[in-house]
Design a protein around this motif. Sequence first.
Motif, PDB file in Angstrom:
ATOM      1  N   VAL A 468      40.602  55.871  25.244  1.00 12.54           N
ATOM      2  CA  VAL A 468      39.659  56.080  23.904  1.00 12.54           C
ATOM      3  C   VAL A 468      39.977  55.839  22.688  1.00 12.54           C
ATOM      4  N   GLN A 469      41.183  56.293  22.558  1.00 13.17           N
ATOM      5  CA  GLN A 469      41.699  56.119  21.157  1.00 13.17           C
ATOM      6  C   GLN A 469      41.826  54.250  21.060  1.00 13.17           C
ATOM      7  N   ALA A 470      42.291  53.718  21.801  1.00 13.75           N
ATOM      8  CA  ALA A 470      42.231  52.170  21.718  1.00 13.75           C
ATOM      9  C   ALA A 470      41.031  51.749  21.258  1.00 13.75           C
ATOM     10  N   LEU A 471      39.927  52.182  22.058  1.00 14.85           N
ATOM     11  CA  LEU A 471      38.560  51.779  21.788  1.00 14.85           C
ATOM     12  C   LEU A 471      37.866  52.095  20.567  1.00 14.85           C
ATOM     13  N   SER A 473      39.556  52.616  17.765  1.00 13.19           N
ATOM     14  CA  SER A 473      40.218  52.120  16.391  1.00 13.19           C
ATOM     15  C   SER A 473      40.671  50.558  16.872  1.00 13.19           C
ATOM     16  N   SER A 474      39.920  50.362  17.821  1.00 12.77           N
ATOM     17  CA  SER A 474      39.939  48.673  17.892  1.00 12.77           C
ATOM     18  C   SER A 474      41.195  48.099  18.284  1.00 12.77           C
ATOM     19  N   LEU A 475      42.205  49.082  18.833  1.00 13.99           N
ATOM     20  CA  LEU A 475      43.464  48.379  19.116  1.00 13.99           C
ATOM     21  C   LEU A 475      43.602  47.557  20.034  1.00 13.99           C
ATOM     22  N   SER A 476      42.605  47.349  21.026  1.00 13.48           N
ATOM     23  CA  SER A 476      42.628  46.535  22.177  1.00 13.48           C
ATOM     24  C   SER A 476      42.577  44.946  21.657  1.00 13.48           C
ATOM     25  N   PRO A 477      43.135  43.993  22.322  1.00 15.02           N
ATOM     26  CA  PRO A 477      42.886  42.585  21.930  1.00 15.02           C
ATOM     27  C   PRO A 477      41.689  42.202  22.582  1.00 15.02           C
ATOM     28  N   VAL A 478      40.764  42.933  23.184  1.00 14.75           N
ATOM     29  CA  VAL A 478      39.601  42.417  23.726  1.00 14.75           C
ATOM     30  C   VAL A 478      38.531  43.372  23.094  1.00 14.75           C
ATOM     31  N   SER A 479      37.478  42.926  22.437  1.00 17.38           N
ATOM     32  CA  SER A 479      36.451  43.580  22.152  1.00 17.38           C
ATOM     33  C   SER A 479      35.805  44.471  22.930  1.00 17.38           C
ATOM     34  N   ALA A 480      35.464  45.467  22.765  1.00 20.09           N
ATOM     35  CA  ALA A 480      34.755  46.617  23.652  1.00 20.09           C
ATOM     36  C   ALA A 480      33.391  46.508  23.597  1.00 20.09           C
ATOM     37  N   THR A 481      32.698  46.047  22.687  1.00 28.23           N
ATOM     38  CA  THR A 481      31.328  46.057  22.541  1.00 28.23           C
ATOM     39  C   THR A 481      30.706  44.685  22.825  1.00 28.23           C
ATOM     40  N   LYS A 536      39.271  33.733   5.442  1.00 29.30           N
ATOM     41  CA  LYS A 536      38.178  33.995   6.066  1.00 29.30           C
ATOM     42  C   LYS A 536      37.900  33.025   7.183  1.00 29.30           C
ATOM     43  N   VAL A 537      37.635  33.767   8.365  1.00 30.21           N
ATOM     44  CA  VAL A 537      37.186  33.090   9.628  1.00 30.21           C
ATOM     45  C   VAL A 537      37.067  34.124  10.545  1.00 30.21           C
ATOM     46  N   LEU A 538      38.133  35.299  10.549  1.00 29.64           N
ATOM     47  CA  LEU A 538      37.899  36.274  11.668  1.00 29.64           C
ATOM     48  C   LEU A 538      38.108  37.547  10.821  1.00 29.64           C
ATOM     49  N   VAL A 539      38.189  38.590  11.763  1.00 25.78           N
ATOM     50  CA  VAL A 539      38.539  40.109  12.041  1.00 25.78           C
ATOM     51  C   VAL A 539      37.514  40.965  11.552  1.00 25.78           C
ATOM     52  N   LEU A 540      37.413  40.975  10.026  1.00 23.71           N
ATOM     53  CA  LEU A 540      36.431  41.958   9.628  1.00 23.71           C
ATOM     54  C   LEU A 540      35.230  41.358   9.201  1.00 23.71           C
ATOM     55  N   GLN A 541      34.110  41.946   9.896  1.00 23.50           N
ATOM     56  CA  GLN A 541      32.789  41.505   9.482  1.00 23.50           C
ATOM     57  C   GLN A 541      32.307  41.938   8.263  1.00 23.50           C
ATOM     58  N   GLU A 542      31.449  41.123   7.338  1.00 21.06           N
ATOM     59  CA  GLU A 542      31.047  41.721   6.093  1.00 21.06           C
ATOM     60  C   GLU A 542      30.446  43.016   6.263  1.00 21.06           C
ATOM     61  N   GLY A 543      30.851  44.067   5.304  1.00 18.57           N
ATOM     62  CA  GLY A 543      29.837  45.212   5.428  1.00 18.57           C
ATOM     63  C   GLY A 543      30.554  46.323   6.379  1.00 18.57           C
ATOM     64  N   GLN A 544      31.662  45.903   7.193  1.00 17.30           N
ATOM     65  CA  GLN A 544      31.955  46.686   8.074  1.00 17.30           C
ATOM     66  C   GLN A 544      33.706  47.005   7.919  1.00 17.30           C
ATOM     67  N   SER A 545      33.906  48.402   7.944  1.00 11.16           N
ATOM     68  CA  SER A 545      35.502  48.420   7.604  1.00 11.16           C
ATOM     69  C   SER A 545      36.503  48.574   8.869  1.00 11.16           C
ATOM     70  N   ALA A 546      35.633  49.047   9.739  1.00 11.38           N
ATOM     71  CA  ALA A 546      36.610  49.105  11.275  1.00 11.38           C
ATOM     72  C   ALA A 546      36.625  47.947  11.609  1.00 11.38           C
ATOM     73  N   PRO A 547      38.101  47.327  12.111  1.00 16.83           N
ATOM     74  CA  PRO A 547      38.387  46.077  12.716  1.00 16.83           C
ATOM     75  C   PRO A 547      37.761  46.018  14.258  1.00 16.83           C
ATOM     76  N   LEU A 548      37.108  44.641  14.454  1.00 18.50           N
ATOM     77  CA  LEU A 548      36.571  44.386  15.669  1.00 18.50           C
ATOM     78  C   LEU A 548      37.528  44.464  16.855  1.00 18.50           C
ATOM     79  N   LEU A 549      38.754  43.825  16.671  1.00 21.44           N
ATOM     80  CA  LEU A 549      39.807  44.059  17.594  1.00 21.44           C
ATOM     81  C   LEU A 549      41.231  43.635  17.095  1.00 21.44           C
ATOM     82  N   SER A 550      42.317  43.812  17.460  1.00 26.89           N
ATOM     83  CA  SER A 550      43.754  43.633  16.996  1.00 26.89           C
ATOM     84  C   SER A 550      44.393  43.226  17.885  1.00 26.89           C
ATOM     85  N   ALA A 551      45.561  42.645  17.351  1.00 23.81           N
ATOM     86  CA  ALA A 551      46.815  42.317  18.373  1.00 23.81           C
ATOM     87  C   ALA A 551      48.012  42.780  17.588  1.00 23.81           C
ATOM     88  N   HIS A 552      48.832  43.466  18.507  1.00 27.42           N
ATOM     89  CA  HIS A 552      50.111  43.812  18.158  1.00 27.42           C
ATOM     90  C   HIS A 552      51.413  42.854  18.567  1.00 27.42           C
TER      91      HIS A 552
END
Length: 564
Positions: A468-471, A473-481, A536-552
């Motif tokens: 649940v925490q990974a979903l 905070s978007s810590l998963s490398p695959v988008s949950a939505t 500019k190409v990826l990760v933060l969508q304009e007008g949104q502060s939370a990342p969609l997905l991330s890779a460690h």
Amino acid sequence: MAAASSSDSDSCRAESNEASSKWLDAHYDPMANIHTFSACLALADLHTDGEYKLVVGDLGPGGRQPRLKVLKGPTVLTESPLPAMPAAAATFLMEQHKPRTPALALASGPCVYVYKNLRPYFKFSLPQLPPNPLEQDLWNQAKEDRIDPLTLKEMLEGIREKAEVPLCVQSLRFLQLELSEMEAFVNQHKSKLIKRQTVITTMTTLKKNLADEDAVSCLVLGTENKELLVLDPEAFTILATMSLPSVPVFLEVSGQFDVEFRLAAACRNGSIYILRRDSKRPKYCIELSAQPVGLVRVHKMLVVGSTQDNLHGFTHKGKRLWTVQMPAAILTMNLLEQRSRGLQAVMVGLANREVRIYHDKALLNVIHTPDAVTSLCFGRYGREDNSLIMTTRGGGLIIKILKRTAVFVEGGGEVGPPPAQATKLNVPRKTRLYVDQTLREREAGTAMHRAFQTDLYLLRLRTARAYVQALESSLSPVSATAREPLKLHAVVQGLGPTFKLTLHLQNTSTARPILGLLVCFLYSEALYALPQAFFKVLVLQEGQSAPLLSAHINMPMSEGLAAA
């Protein structure tokens, strides 16, 4: 010269085959005129003189003129006619008094004929069954001349087709008569009471209270009325009655009646039912894919032959252990017990004129016979401990004696399991630590199980929380939505101090493009330096502060810089 050499070679080949065989040919009479099956063969010392005789319930040629024959060696000692076709023969001890003369029981029709010293001793008849009330009423009307023979026949045929209770013998005989014979038959039998009598289909013996070889035994009867009866060996009263879903045709028992016993009955509906002491109904059921043609108990295993030319091994609880395909149809089966070597095996008579001997599913020996064998019996005959008696389809008698030096080896036949299968594993001995741990698990088994369940529940809870925490905070490398179907994968190449970082970004949607996203790298500036940490190409969508997905990314250890 050529004819002489060929005859010499044939004689040498026959001598070599006889020398390599495990059996001695004691007697063969193709014109013995014995027509029977394995259940009607028994070996016993009927006169307590150490000379074992062969008891045969002979069906007669074409199933006519059934007779009881007693053979001593190859010759017939006594012969007496039987009132009906024999179903089974068995020898048993009735009492402990000396001399310990075994009795002979022969099941024929609804009766068991008991002989002692080859003289009639007792006749046990099965209890009569209540007749069909409708059938009884019809014969009462015929007695009072209120119904004619033709109407009686039509109504009896209707009862036979629809009623659950079968007709008596008198009615069945009446239905077989011609129209001209019916009136005389009715006048002769209308004053007699109709009786419905069942018949015996199979019989065996069960030890009374001791497991010794010379202990007193009870008779166990299977009837056409789907019942099993256990008879007292002295008074010949019914000690126990058990019901079956179908008519039994083969019986195998183990144990003692007064202590504990198991009874296996192969029935006409293609099933084997297992019964235990004090059980009126079957405890276990083994359903076969075909009709059984033989049932043999080998130690704690049941070996069954079927009409599909298969030999099956089952436990007493119905678990199938193995299956062996036979090269021809199975005609008869019986037990081979070599007590001097502690061997129990199954003898199978096949339609291709072979007798095969199996230990479990391993083929031990193959005996070729001049005609197809229809009955088998192994045991002490005369003064030889290991004698094999066989009767053939044409009425012949074959007697073979097992050589005293013969040893059955697994794989000695044509086919069988590999020798490595019989190799025992070198299991280490139990240590003191193992014994202590076993005692601890036995004493504290409940507490250990509870502790295991508690740890398992905690592990599941922590896993769910981390997911649940990974979903969130978007810590998963695959988008949950489903709105942003993205997948991110990073690869680091190089040994250092300069690395190459490759990002693989995949849009998993097949019809929706993703636009207006940014990529941002978060790293320690004291250790690493990037030419461009935000593009500019990826990760933060304009007008949104939370990342969609991330890779460690786990960076490898860097090689040191060369010394100046």
